[in-house]
Design an enzyme around this catalytic site. Structure first.
Site, PDB file in Angstrom:
ATOM      1  N   TYR A 141       0.818  -1.214   0.000  1.00 48.84           N
ATOM      2  CA  TYR A 141       0.000   0.000   0.000  1.00 48.84           C
ATOM      3  C   TYR A 141       0.852   1.263   0.000  1.00 48.84           C
ATOM      4  CZ  TYR A 141      -4.731  -1.871   0.798  1.00 48.84           C
ATOM      5  OH  TYR A 141      -5.949  -2.458   0.668  1.00 48.84           O
ATOM      6  N   LYS A 191       3.060 -15.349   1.370  1.00 46.72           N
ATOM      7  CA  LYS A 191       3.233 -16.035   0.083  1.00 46.72           C
ATOM      8  C   LYS A 191       4.712 -16.346  -0.072  1.00 46.72           C
ATOM      9  CE  LYS A 191       1.558 -17.552  -3.849  1.00 46.72           C
ATOM     10  NZ  LYS A 191       0.629 -18.708  -3.944  1.00 46.72           N
ATOM     11  N   ASP A 223      -3.126 -18.150  -0.479  1.00 53.55           N
ATOM     12  CA  ASP A 223      -4.156 -18.810  -1.299  1.00 53.55           C
ATOM     13  C   ASP A 223      -4.817 -19.924  -0.508  1.00 53.55           C
ATOM     14  OD1 ASP A 223      -1.705 -20.130  -1.379  1.00 53.55           O
ATOM     15  OD2 ASP A 223      -1.840 -20.673  -3.499  1.00 53.55           O
ATOM     16  N   ASP A 247      -6.323  -7.098   3.893  1.00 48.95           N
ATOM     17  CA  ASP A 247      -7.488  -6.417   3.313  1.00 48.95           C
ATOM     18  C   ASP A 247      -8.440  -7.459   2.725  1.00 48.95           C
ATOM     19  OD1 ASP A 247      -9.068  -4.245   2.310  1.00 48.95           O
ATOM     20  OD2 ASP A 247      -8.182  -4.591   0.335  1.00 48.95           O
ATOM     21  N   ASP A 251     -12.190  -9.136   4.532  1.00 51.23           N
ATOM     22  CA  ASP A 251     -13.504  -9.087   3.886  1.00 51.23           C
ATOM     23  C   ASP A 251     -14.090 -10.495   3.770  1.00 51.23           C
ATOM     24  OD1 ASP A 251     -13.287  -6.327   3.429  1.00 51.23           O
ATOM     25  OD2 ASP A 251     -14.145  -6.488   1.421  1.00 51.23           O
TER      26      ASP A 251
HETATM   27  C1  IPM Z   1     -10.422  -1.300   4.183  1.00 51.73           C
HETATM   28  C2  IPM Z   1     -10.673  -0.636   2.851  1.00 51.73           C
HETATM   29  C3  IPM Z   1      -9.531   0.332   2.574  1.00 51.73           C
HETATM   30  C4  IPM Z   1      -8.262  -0.484   2.489  1.00 51.73           C
HETATM   31  C5  IPM Z   1      -9.709   1.202   1.327  1.00 51.73           C
HETATM   32  C6  IPM Z   1     -11.028   1.959   1.349  1.00 51.73           C
HETATM   33  C7  IPM Z   1      -8.574   2.152   1.145  1.00 51.73           C
HETATM   34  O1  IPM Z   1     -10.835  -1.582   1.855  1.00 51.73           O
HETATM   35  O2  IPM Z   1     -10.324  -0.594   5.197  1.00 51.73           O
HETATM   36  O3  IPM Z   1     -10.343  -2.521   4.198  1.00 51.73           O
HETATM   37  O4  IPM Z   1      -7.947  -1.063   1.441  1.00 51.73           O
HETATM   38  O5  IPM Z   1      -7.561  -0.554   3.499  1.00 51.73           O
HETATM   39 MG    MG Z   2     -10.948  -3.570   2.574  1.00 49.00          MG
END
Ligand code: IPM
Ligand code: MG
Length: 356
Positions: A141, A191, A223, A247, A251
């Site tokens: 990032y 990885k 993976d 990230d 999710d």
């Molecule tokens: C998160 C989001 C952020 C990230 C974005 C909005 C920059 O996806 O907080 O997970 O990638 O960190």
């Molecule tokens: Mg995110």
């Protein structure tokens, strides 16, 4: 008197934050605490107001507070802007400015929401309670060099995934400390079969593990981890990983619990204010319609009470109120199931408030 800097942000941000603040004020009344709030701009609304996603006043307001509560940033109207001033830059910028290198993202399956879980019932039955510890201020990032340019061969885009030993060590310690308070297991995800950066990550994690003989370290390729999370999430306690993998995996971990609308997060540094936000985004498609689920933000307030304000009883009270609300059968659209009652964002806030 704890001072909270509130960054409502874009999309559903202001709606969900409003409900979370009501719950916090109610907690204050019940426990005899006074919280003060200072609102500041971040993301798209800051771009519209002052031309950039992270005004200096916002950074100063955050620095001058005990904790920061954030809604969400971004929306389609800002998607075509120069990447340097997109709303997301505001979020990445404030994480970096405040040195918030440790992102705690607990994904657990609420008993009341078992039916909303996407996993097969026999898998869901085994339970799901994972703490993703994501490195937040390094990795791909922020790595340099990065860029977009045209070369002889055509256009290229590139980023650099880089981790310094000290960055790995400090996020490792956060993960091992967290595991000590949980079930004593850390799984480091990387990885290392392909990436040099991951091989250093792995070596340093093993060194950190030596400091925590009471915690068990395992290692997994990203993976495989993505697959194992849906095959048998009950095998995980704490997952520690870099910025990009974290990230994605957070999710995934959130979604399999039934809804990404339920998951809070805490971003912490070395001293200084922590930042608390739901892990979901700004959901522009339902913004301003009183449809959003405020529970992830309300649960983020619980994390704030626990991690930044030293108020564990107050934090428990918020979490219990959320559970009671769910057991009453109230659901926003994202977690609606047959036999439950649909409510909007504000009604969900009302219900939690009543349960505090
Ligand atoms: C998160 C989001 C952020 C990230 C974005 C909005 C920059 O996806 O907080 O997970 O990638 O960190
Ligand atoms: Mg995110």
């Amino acid at each position: 008197m704890p001072k909270i800097c509130v960054l409502d942000g874009d999309g559903i941000g202001p709606e969900i934050v409003a409900q979370a603040l009501r719950v916090l004020e109610r907690i204050g009344e019940r426990f005899g605490r006074t919280f003060t709030f200072e609102h500041a701009l971040i993301g798209g609304c800051a771009i519209d107001a002052v031309g950039g996603p992270l005004p200096e006043e916002t950074v100063n307001a955050c620095r001058g507070s005990h904790a920061v509560l954030l809604g969400a940033v971004g929306g389609p109207q800002w998607d075509d802007l120069d990447p340097a001033i997109r709303p997301e830059k505001g979020l990445l910028g404030i994480r970096k400015e405040l040195g918030l290198f440790a992102n705690l993202r607990p994904a657990r399956l609420f008993r009341e929401l078992q039916d909303a879980c996407y996993l097969r019932p026999d898998i869901a039955e085994k339970g799901l309670d994972v703490m993703v510890v994501r490195e937040l201020t390094g990795g791909i990032y922020f790595g340099e060099p990065r860029g977009e340019e045209t070369r002889d061969t055509g256009r290229v885009g590139y980023n650099t995934m880089i981790y310094h030993e000290h960055e790995i060590r400090r996020i490792g310690r956060v993960a091992f400390e967290a595991a000590r308070k949980r079930r004593g297991r850390v799984c480091s995800v990387d990885k290392a079969n392909v990436l040099d950066v991951s091989r250093v990550w792995r070596a340093v994690m093993r060194e950190v593990a030596q400091e925590y003989p009471d915690v068990e370290l395992s290692e997994m390729y990203v993976d495989n981890a993505a697959m194992q999370l849906v095959r048998d999430p009950s095998q995980f306690d704490v997952v520690v990983t870099g910025n990009l993998f974290g990230d994605v995996l957070s999710d995934e971990a959130a979604a399999i619990t039934g809804s990404i609308g339920m998951l809070p997060s805490a971003s912490l540094g070395d001293g200084g204010p922590g930042l608390y936000e739901p892990i979901h985004g700004s959901a522009p498609d339902i913004a301003g319609q009183n449809k959003a689920n405020p529970l992830a933000t309300i649960l983020s307030v619980a994390m704030m009470l626990r991690h930044s304000l030293g108020m564990p009883e107050e934090a428990d009270a918020v979490e219990r109120a959320v559970e009671t609300t769910l057991s009453q059968g109230l659901r926003t659209g994202d977690i609606l199931q047959p036999g439950t009652r649909a409510v909007g964002c504000a009604e969900m806030g009302d219900a939690v408030l009543a349960c505090v």
